[in-house]
Scaffold this motif. Structure first.
Motif, short mmCIF file in Angstrom:
data_model
loop_
_atom_site.label_atom_id
_atom_site.label_comp_id
_atom_site.label_asym_id
_atom_site.label_seq_id
_atom_site.Cartn_x
_atom_site.Cartn_y
_atom_site.Cartn_z
N VAL A 379 0.84 -1.20 0.00
CA VAL A 379 0.00 0.00 0.00
C VAL A 379 0.88 1.25 0.00
O VAL A 379 1.78 1.39 0.85
CB VAL A 379 -0.93 0.01 1.23
N LYS A 380 0.61 2.15 -0.96
CA LYS A 380 1.32 3.43 -1.05
C LYS A 380 0.35 4.56 -0.77
O LYS A 380 -0.86 4.36 -0.64
CB LYS A 380 1.92 3.58 -2.45
N GLU A 381 0.89 5.78 -0.73
CA GLU A 381 0.05 6.95 -0.44
C GLU A 381 -1.09 7.08 -1.44
O GLU A 381 -2.22 7.39 -1.08
CB GLU A 381 0.91 8.22 -0.44
N ASN A 382 -0.80 6.85 -2.72
CA ASN A 382 -1.86 7.00 -3.73
C ASN A 382 -2.97 5.96 -3.55
O ASN A 382 -4.12 6.18 -3.90
CB ASN A 382 -1.27 6.89 -5.14
N ASN A 383 -2.62 4.82 -2.95
CA ASN A 383 -3.63 3.78 -2.71
C ASN A 383 -4.60 4.19 -1.60
O ASN A 383 -5.76 3.75 -1.59
CB ASN A 383 -2.98 2.46 -2.33
N LEU A 384 -4.15 5.03 -0.69
CA LEU A 384 -5.04 5.47 0.39
C LEU A 384 -6.23 6.24 -0.17
O LEU A 384 -7.35 6.12 0.32
CB LEU A 384 -4.27 6.32 1.40
N ALA A 385 -5.97 7.05 -1.20
CA ALA A 385 -7.07 7.77 -1.84
C ALA A 385 -8.03 6.81 -2.52
O ALA A 385 -9.26 6.99 -2.48
CB ALA A 385 -6.52 8.77 -2.85
N ASP A 388 -10.11 5.22 0.21
CA ASP A 388 -11.14 6.17 0.65
C ASP A 388 -12.30 6.21 -0.33
O ASP A 388 -13.48 6.22 0.07
CB ASP A 388 -10.53 7.57 0.80
#
Length: 398
Positions: A379-385, A388
């Motif tokens: 999981v990377k930062e862009n995956n958090l979006a 969400d």
């Protein structure tokens, strides 16, 4: 030594529990065992309603002989020919050559397949709504094909209001001396096993289950006597309501089942983040690792919840094997009327999302959300979006 339980003044339970069997039908885990139910009607004419598996055969024969007390056994009713209910039929007929076998035409054909002894001359076939007069008690037979074999019948006894329901209204689990559901304090855990029994054993045949429920609605039922699990003498309306939902593939609850298949933890991490975000929004969530949870439990949860998230690693350029097994199992059980979302992971060639969608496209009335999560290993930062957005989409469709 015999061990019988009285159901009414002259109807008895003569089956037994098996606590040693680990896999029902050599497939489904039963950590709490299973019952094999059979019933005895003591009337001007005596009758056994269904027999049992060989595992409890000795107890069954002792129970029947105790109640007969040396008398003849006039009839044995065969509502369902599956061996967990009829493995002892041949031996019973050997012990009692006077006994007539009451069954459907299709059951008669199966009897010839399962037993070497020629029992054809002893069979009396019953058609829809035909009866068997025992004296004070009269059984009326109703076809229940594919609930869950084609020969199945149920038998309604009008005097007592008992529906001998074959495999319908059955459940996994041995009894603890408590024959009746109200004695056993039948609660959420027991309903979970009833759901798992239905979803995996009968679940494919929802239309046929619904047809049986329509027939049953026209009867004055005061008691349910299934072939597995407790006898219901009161408060069984909730059970019937659940069968209405299960038979029409209607979710019991608004909530999300998240099933994940993870090799090294990246997919699991995404599933746990999504579960936490949904829980924060007040959504009921159940999270399972497909590698350690038997598919029968996941099939049951899929029948329970309105929404499902499948999160899978790509494995050998395909779907992670336990996840593929689950998806194919759900398709085989005709699951429909669900909202689904996908999370895919692939370190070098992500394929699981596309392949999972192909399986889901072959199922009826499955809405696959456009919002997906696409992982590359972890999981990377862009995956958090993306997580969400998926969380919001799931909530918006409830």
């Amino acid at each position: 030594m015999y061990c019988v339980r009285k159901i009414t003044e002259d109807i008895y339970f003569v089956g037994g529990s098996d606590r040693r069997l680990s896999l029902f039908e050599n497939m489904y885990p039963i950590p709490n065992g299973v019952t094999y139910n059979a019933y005895f009607i003591d009337d001007a004419k005596t009758a056994v309603v269904d027999t049992v598996d060989k595992a409890v055969g000795d107890l069954f024969f002792e129970n029947v002989e105790h109640l007969l007390g040396g008398r003849a056994l006039d009839y044995v009713v065969v509502n369902h020919m599956e061996p967990d209910h009829c493995a002892t039929l041949g031996a019973l007929c050997e012990k009692h050559p006077e006994t007539k076998i009451i069954c459907s035409a299709k059951a008669a054909g199966l009897i010839a397949q399962f037993f070497k002894a020629d029992l054809e001359d002893r069979i009396e076939q019953k058609k829809e709504a035909e009866t068997l007069d025992l004296g004070k008690h009269t059984l009326t037979f109703y076809a229940a094909p594919m609930v869950h074999w084609p020969e199945v019948t149920v038998a309604y006894e009008k005097t007592s209001g008992i529906l001998f329901s074959a495999d319908a209204f059955g459940t996994f689990g041995a009894t603890d001396g408590c024959l009746f559901a109200d004695e056993a304090d039948f609660g959420e855990a027991e309903y979970a096993e009833a759901r798992r029994y239905y979803a995996n054993i009968v679940g494919k045949y929802g239309a046929q289950t619904t047809a049986l429920l329509k027939k049953a609605a026209g009867l004055d039922i005061k008691m349910l006597c299934p072939l597995h699990g407790p006898v219901w003498r009161k408060d069984f309306e909730t059970f019937i309501e659940k069968y209405q939902l299960w038979g029409t593939y209607t979710p019991e609850e608004q909530g999300v089942l998240i099933a994940y298949g993870s090799v090294y933890g990246g997919t699991q991490n995404a599933a746990e983040i999504l579960a936490a975000k949904l829980a924060e929004k007040g959504v009921k969530v159940k999270l399972y690792d497909v590698s350690v949870t038997h598919p029968s439990y996941l099939v049951a949860e899929a029948f329970r919840f309105s929404h499902i998230v499948f999160a899978s690693s790509t494995y050998n350029n395909g779907i992670f094997t336990p996840m593929e097994t689950l998806l194919l199992d759900l398709k085989a059980h005709m699951l429909k009327n669900r909202t689904v979302a996908l999370v895919q992971n692939g370190s070098w060639a992500p394929q699981s999302g596309k392949l999972m969608r192909e399986i889901l496209d072959g199922m009826q009335n499955i809405t696959v959300l456009e919002e997906t999560v696409n992982l590359r290993s972890t999981v990377k930062e862009n995956n958090l979006a993306e997580i969400d957005a998926l969380c919001d989409a799931l909530c918006a469709t409830m």
